[in-house]
Scaffold this active site. Sequence first.
Site, PDB file in Angstrom:
ATOM      1  N   CYS A  10      35.959 -46.027  -3.948  1.00 19.90           N
ATOM      2  CA  CYS A  10      36.319 -44.874  -4.771  1.00 19.90           C
ATOM      3  C   CYS A  10      37.809 -44.846  -5.083  1.00 19.90           C
ATOM      4  O   CYS A  10      38.308 -43.892  -5.671  1.00 19.90           O
ATOM      5  CB  CYS A  10      35.884 -43.567  -4.115  1.00 19.90           C
ATOM      6  N   HIS A  32      50.096 -40.111  -7.623  1.00 17.34           N
ATOM      7  CA  HIS A  32      49.389 -38.872  -7.908  1.00 17.34           C
ATOM      8  C   HIS A  32      49.256 -38.635  -9.406  1.00 17.34           C
ATOM      9  O   HIS A  32      48.169 -38.359  -9.931  1.00 17.34           O
ATOM     10  CB  HIS A  32      50.163 -37.716  -7.238  1.00 17.34           C
TER      11      HIS A  32
HETATM   12  C1  PEP Z   1      42.103 -43.679  -1.880  1.00 17.14           C
HETATM   13  O1  PEP Z   1      42.999 -43.596  -1.064  1.00 17.14           O
HETATM   14  O2  PEP Z   1      41.718 -44.763  -2.359  1.00 17.14           O
HETATM   15  C2  PEP Z   1      41.456 -42.468  -2.401  1.00 17.14           C
HETATM   16  C3  PEP Z   1      40.431 -42.549  -3.216  1.00 17.14           C
HETATM   17  O3  PEP Z   1      41.987 -41.273  -2.033  1.00 17.14           O
HETATM   18  P1  PEP Z   1      43.316 -40.639  -2.659  1.00 17.14           P
HETATM   19  O4  PEP Z   1      43.673 -41.438  -3.868  1.00 17.14           O
HETATM   20  O5  PEP Z   1      43.000 -39.239  -2.977  1.00 17.14           O
HETATM   21  O6  PEP Z   1      44.279 -40.777  -1.534  1.00 17.14           O
END
Ligand code: PEP
Length: 859
Positions: free
Chosen positions: A805, A429
Amino acid sequence: MDKSTHDDVPDSVLITPTAPIANHTHGGRAKCLQRLVRLDLPVPTTVALSFEAVHAIANGGMPDLAAIVGCFAPDALLCVRPSSEDPDWGGPGAILNIGMNDARYVELCQSLGREAAAALYLRFVQSYAVHVARLDPDAFDDVEDNGPDALSEVLSAYEAETDEPFPQDPAEQLAAVLRSMARAWEGTSARLLRQAKGAPADAGLGLVVQEMVPGYGQGECGSGVLQLVNPGTGMPQITGRYLSQSQGRDALGAGTEALYLERDARGPSLEESAPEAFADLKAHASLMRRRLREEMQVEFVIQSGGVHILDGVRVTRTAQAAVRIAVALAEDGIIPREEAVMRVDPRLSAEVLHRPGVPDAQGRGNGGGIAARPGAATGRLVFTAAEAQASAARGEPCILVRRETSPEDVRGMHAAVGVLTERGGMTSHAAVIGRGLGLPCIVGASNMKFDTRRKQLTAVDGRVFVRGDIITIDGSSGAVLAGQPEMLEAAEDGAFQTLLTWADDQRDIGIRANADTPEDAETARKFNAQGIGLCRTEHMFFEPGRLTVMREMIFAETSKGRAAVLARLLPMQRDDFQALFRIMEGLPVCIRLFDPPLHEFLPTSKTGQRELSEALGIPVSDVTRRVEEMEEYNPMLGLRGVRLGVTVPEIYDMQARAIFEATLDASKEGEPVVPEIMIPLVSAKREVELVKARIDAVALAVKAERGEDFTYRLGVMVETPRAALRAGEISPHTAFLSFGTNDLTQMTYGMSRDDAGRFMSAYVNQGVFPEDPFHVLDTDGVGELLKLGVQRGRAEHPDLTLSICGEHGGNPESIAFCREAGFDYVSCSPFRVPVARLAAAQLAISSQIGDSRKKSAKL
Ligand code: PEP
Ligand code: MG
């Protein structure tokens, strides 16, 4: 002289305009010298020895020395320099003044004076003793001065160490120099060193034997280097060094300060003392720049006012200078724009954007971890988000220190100038948000002790930092430093913008940004992202004033009660989306529906729970019970993503309504908005069907209420292996698939993205993983799932838009993979967008070059 050792490559060859010399047979220096000869520059006589010849020398052979020596004037002094294929691979140091002996010394004492002759001989004996005869350097380096006394001292030392007088025969000296340089190249440590720099195991070494121009005599004499740019900034500026012998300076003395080309306190500049030579040098340097198509450093000697060019090497440069130099060469019509784009390493270009950080930080740190977002920041230590906000309110920059961060810390991260966490890896995070906010960030600093309860941090050396202490984190190296070291500032760079515009002309894969806030969106626009590829909406609920409403929603007993509380969040979300649509006007914005487990929004501390009970007007015991009820053993695999959408559908209903109302409002003010809505953590087709049905219903309701029409695109995030495997049945229900490779990597490996930092370096060091798969996409395993998803998805829905993403979206190797696999775009943190644009352009240019090579091979 032209005895062949391999095909048509002679073992040694006089460098002439037409001599058979190539980079891959004689090395870059020999080839460059031939180019200088072709330009008719005043290069002293030079002979090049091929890789084969040098390899043979290392194994006991020797080329025809008489033929080599015969190329030079009978009393010439010679030097030998290495010539590897790539200058970065290094090579043994040059040996100068070969041919100096007692007889030459006597002659030179007549012509140059005793001091100068002694200095020349001394230098040769020193380097011969240490590098050729491999004697102990201490016996030769510690001489008092450069004069005749020092010379006899080192000659005696040589004899004492070897039981032989210093060799007097120039041919014997040359043979020994060639042998020692050839063997040095083939030694194990030299081989390992160059292999670490990318050289193949069998990389060859060429050698060049050059006649030395003494740089002593009548009129202006001396030696130096000159370049037409400042190697630090890349700006046009004549820089270099010049050691003038004729101005009475001890030009060859060890450690003697250089006389700059420009006037300084110590005397006239070269331009003033020898204007013609200076003008010639400048002309030679600019001819080299034009014809060698590179910014070159000219190594020169001035002999009685005449200029001699000994060598030309590519100017070593900072990342910023590399960009300016490439752009200037293209703007001057010397190289095409595509080549300028190819010349800048995308990874280094990140340095142009961020504060380069603390010089030499790695060696000076008091601790450290994974460098999660480049740039350095200095501030007072704070240990909670609230302290960070208070510190920002006082105008005091702060570094937020947490064991790990959660969405609750986002406000604190906004307020801090840098973030340091004990746990986590490249996609934890803290790292993701740090990159999103453009905040220097270090994660996984497990070699420091974090005591957040007592608010102290213990460094590797036992030093304890407490709240309020000033520290610096260098997110480029991962080093944590006490206090405020001197920093290098990054400059806003017009040349970089120009280069990126040229890159965009070539690029054939889209680049969007992951942006959650208006500030992120502004950054994304500034860096010319082609839209937002991922807006993580949960962070919006942590804004002041919303958290309590959110908690109220979590405590609502009934669906109706929940909907009522959500109705209060609706206008806030609508404003959020409208702001993003406005900033990104004309570009797509992809909004991800709520993803994290709800309990992340609940307070864990007793004080927090008491405060919440007061705010909601319910007993503390109720709050505690609810918090306990919602706790999960493995929240990453628990009630989150679309699972919330299925079980607590009111949240997605509210978000969809907010998106549609914002769409209509924003479309009134500017270009029509076609929002993209993305469902997270899908693993089954039925999840998509359920959510889609509700979102369609909300869309119909908003259209009916407002009497206005709009369209939207619904997409699915592929973050679980099952979603990738079942993409064929999911894709007919969706306009796009966006691969969330952070979660997909986590689930493919069964390895927590927040905890893997603890063992990742051990895994990488022992070769279990070639790289941290959260950082560089695992093209074998996770990549296979991506390919399956793409194939199966497109087979059932040919117009499907495909993107990535996860954090990998900004990584050049991952972009290469996505481009090959047929993705439409990649989406990454706003600050990584320029790097991604450059990397993507380079891939497109390389494949154009590959295609045209293939075509011409067919013709
Ligand atoms: C992912 O899991 O790659 C993503 C883009 O979502 P997050 O990082 O918010 O879990
Ligand atoms: Mg995810």
